[in-house]
Design a protein around this motif. Sequence first.
Motif, PDB file in Angstrom:
ATOM      1  N   TYR A   1      -4.818 -13.852  -4.450  1.00 34.35           N
ATOM      2  CA  TYR A   1      -5.434 -14.947  -4.036  1.00 34.35           C
ATOM      3  C   TYR A   1      -6.989 -14.925  -3.688  1.00 34.35           C
ATOM      4  N   GLY A   2      -7.498 -13.781  -3.527  1.00 36.92           N
ATOM      5  CA  GLY A   2      -8.870 -13.401  -2.984  1.00 36.92           C
ATOM      6  C   GLY A   2      -9.028 -13.721  -1.773  1.00 36.92           C
ATOM      7  N   VAL A   3     -10.150 -13.804  -1.130  1.00 38.66           N
ATOM      8  CA  VAL A   3     -10.405 -13.822   0.403  1.00 38.66           C
ATOM      9  C   VAL A   3     -11.018 -15.325   0.467  1.00 38.66           C
ATOM     10  N   THR A   4     -11.509 -15.457   1.833  1.00 37.34           N
ATOM     11  CA  THR A   4     -11.858 -16.730   2.333  1.00 37.34           C
ATOM     12  C   THR A   4     -12.953 -17.536   1.637  1.00 37.34           C
ATOM     13  N   ARG A   5     -13.791 -16.721   1.085  1.00 33.69           N
ATOM     14  CA  ARG A   5     -14.696 -17.342   0.190  1.00 33.69           C
ATOM     15  C   ARG A   5     -14.168 -18.280  -0.988  1.00 33.69           C
ATOM     16  N   ASN A   6     -13.140 -17.554  -1.660  1.00 31.86           N
ATOM     17  CA  ASN A   6     -12.409 -18.188  -2.763  1.00 31.86           C
ATOM     18  C   ASN A   6     -11.509 -19.347  -2.552  1.00 31.86           C
TER      19      ASN A   6
ATOM     20  N   LEU B   1       0.011  -5.745  -2.227  1.00 29.66           N
ATOM     21  CA  LEU B   1      -0.095  -4.339  -2.892  1.00 29.66           C
ATOM     22  C   LEU B   1      -0.892  -3.297  -1.798  1.00 29.66           C
ATOM     23  N   GLU B   2      -0.205  -2.747  -0.979  1.00 27.60           N
ATOM     24  CA  GLU B   2      -0.598  -2.128   0.254  1.00 27.60           C
ATOM     25  C   GLU B   2      -0.086  -0.710   0.079  1.00 27.60           C
ATOM     26  N   TYR B   3      -1.087   0.271   0.476  1.00 24.99           N
ATOM     27  CA  TYR B   3      -0.731   1.621   0.625  1.00 24.99           C
ATOM     28  C   TYR B   3      -0.901   1.934   2.207  1.00 24.99           C
ATOM     29  N   ILE B   4       0.218   2.846   2.745  1.00 26.07           N
ATOM     30  CA  ILE B   4       0.437   3.081   3.955  1.00 26.07           C
ATOM     31  C   ILE B   4       0.916   4.444   4.247  1.00 26.07           C
ATOM     32  N   ASP B   5      -0.055   5.086   4.822  1.00 22.86           N
ATOM     33  CA  ASP B   5      -0.005   6.762   4.827  1.00 22.86           C
ATOM     34  C   ASP B   5       1.296   7.051   5.774  1.00 22.86           C
ATOM     35  N   GLY B   6       1.727   8.269   5.736  1.00 20.19           N
ATOM     36  CA  GLY B   6       3.219   8.391   6.414  1.00 20.19           C
ATOM     37  C   GLY B   6       3.089   8.515   8.024  1.00 20.19           C
TER      38      GLY B   6
ATOM     39  N   VAL C   1     -14.024  -0.240  -1.684  1.00 17.47           N
ATOM     40  CA  VAL C   1     -14.507   0.756  -2.861  1.00 17.47           C
ATOM     41  C   VAL C   1     -13.892   0.177  -3.969  1.00 17.47           C
ATOM     42  N   PRO C   2     -14.376   0.493  -5.247  1.00 13.45           N
ATOM     43  CA  PRO C   2     -13.582  -0.209  -6.311  1.00 13.45           C
ATOM     44  C   PRO C   2     -12.309   0.504  -6.601  1.00 13.45           C
ATOM     45  N   ARG C   3     -11.392  -0.280  -6.808  1.00 11.96           N
ATOM     46  CA  ARG C   3     -10.034   0.255  -6.777  1.00 11.96           C
ATOM     47  C   ARG C   3      -9.637   1.613  -7.353  1.00 11.96           C
ATOM     48  N   ALA C   4     -10.209   1.863  -8.623  1.00 12.32           N
ATOM     49  CA  ALA C   4      -9.965   3.248  -9.023  1.00 12.32           C
ATOM     50  C   ALA C   4     -10.606   4.620  -8.271  1.00 12.32           C
ATOM     51  N   ALA C   5     -11.553   3.908  -7.282  1.00  9.59           N
ATOM     52  CA  ALA C   5     -12.128   5.032  -6.552  1.00  9.59           C
ATOM     53  C   ALA C   5     -11.463   5.269  -5.259  1.00  9.59           C
TER      54      ALA C   5
ATOM     55  N   GLY D   1      -4.702  -3.030  -3.655  1.00  7.60           N
ATOM     56  CA  GLY D   1      -5.132  -3.923  -4.857  1.00  7.60           C
ATOM     57  C   GLY D   1      -6.263  -4.320  -4.737  1.00  7.60           C
ATOM     58  N   ASP D   2      -7.184  -4.332  -3.963  1.00  6.58           N
ATOM     59  CA  ASP D   2      -8.616  -4.659  -3.846  1.00  6.58           C
ATOM     60  C   ASP D   2      -9.236  -3.795  -3.492  1.00  6.58           C
TER      61      ASP D   2
END
Length: 475
Positions: free
Chosen positions: A172-177, A265-270, A364-368, A394-395
């Motif tokens: 959905y984007g962030v507040t400004r969206n 879409l979240e990553y969480i380290d161990g 950062v850009p998602r791929a980075a 995801g973002d």
Amino acid sequence: MTDLGAKVGASVGADVQGADIRAAMAEVVGAGQVLTGDRITEDYCHDEALSMPAQRPAMVVRPASAAEVSAVLRVASAHRLPVTARGSGSGLSGAAIPEPGGLVISLERMNRVLEIDVHNHVAVVQPGLTLAELDEATAAHGLTYPVYPGELSSSLGGNVATNAGGMRAVRYGVTRNQVLGLEAVLPTGEVIRTGGKLAKTSTGYDLTQLIIGSEGTLAVVTEATLRLYPRPPHQATVLAPFHTVDEVARAVPNVVHSGVAPLILEYIDGFTMGAITHSQQLDLGVPTEIKEKAQAYLLVMLESGHAERLDEDTEQLGGLLTELGAIEVYVLPGSSARRLVEAREKAFWTSKAAGAHDIIDTVVPRAAIPEFLAIAAEIAQRHGSMVFGCGHAGDGNVHLAVFQADDQVRSAMLRELFEACMKLGGLISGEHGIGRAKKRYFLELTDPATIALMRRIKTAFDPEGILNPTVLLES
């Protein structure tokens, strides 16, 4: 000028001749809504930034309308009294910490839902309303406001000021969206309206977007018109442990491109997963042998208006994650899913309880993401520090809890982290804002021409420099 404005204009004139500022404020909002001395509780002296000390203002005023905010700002401007607007105080950058000897405008009394427009899918709200209160109001109409920055007690005014994001930003984007228009009061007391119940506009400068994310340095928001969405009835939550954080980060673009349109879409380290599940006494049914192998987890939530479509998307996602190297894939039952999402949203409090000295929210850009996380680990190790975290994969929004007690060492490490982030095409903050906590790094690492332009914009809005003068930019 309104009757109230005329009254205060007279008060200001008298005050210039020696009358007490407090009396002028009391004439605007009522004596009971002007706090000084021991009536100013500690809550008004800080926000949730870990590295910034609390500061006591000289006065707190609690207006109940835009007209009262306007009148208060006229008094403050006439006396060049520094002003901090405050909602719930849940921010993480120090932007809601008042100036010593300054004025806090607390918007806690301006906490109403003014309108739920079902036909236009719009809510009109006051800035002191919390996300929890808005969610309750929209649910009654089968609608939802999709910005969830992790703390439902946060206020809509604070969300606008910091351009708050959260886990659902990937969809959905962030507040400004989501902000279609604003009512805001300039430091001079002028009340402006921007935007409205409009899907688009191409009429002059977009002042709505300029005010969003300005961290209380340009105007005080007194009303916001927000975009609403139908509330999907069906959700599914998938948890996938991976051997490494790098594998998780590299899986993210594939999930985004798959067409399942994740809500979260979240990553969480161990380490963080262990901490949040332990603190919440949460058993997700992941066997011990899997936990021992997993250095990171991917958390994906899907939603749909149709149960059959949701089942298809969940099955597709499970197969994809397995192909991408997931050790196992778990579809969590509803209660466990809700508790895990809530625990992830409250990861800041878990980090704080664990003794973290700072929290950063680079983007950062998602791929980075894989490259940045590798660089961050190397920088932390070189400085004898620890960083653990999770993020909105995801973002590209990476949240890191920083453990380093030495202020100088931590400062040097943070500068390196931010510099590395920017070299990868990223920015210092993805959603918490700059505030006071990251201002030094922002000013050092941002193009001077950009800073100079921002200062000119600040002066145009705030010629006396009274609004949050030591936040974001030097006054």
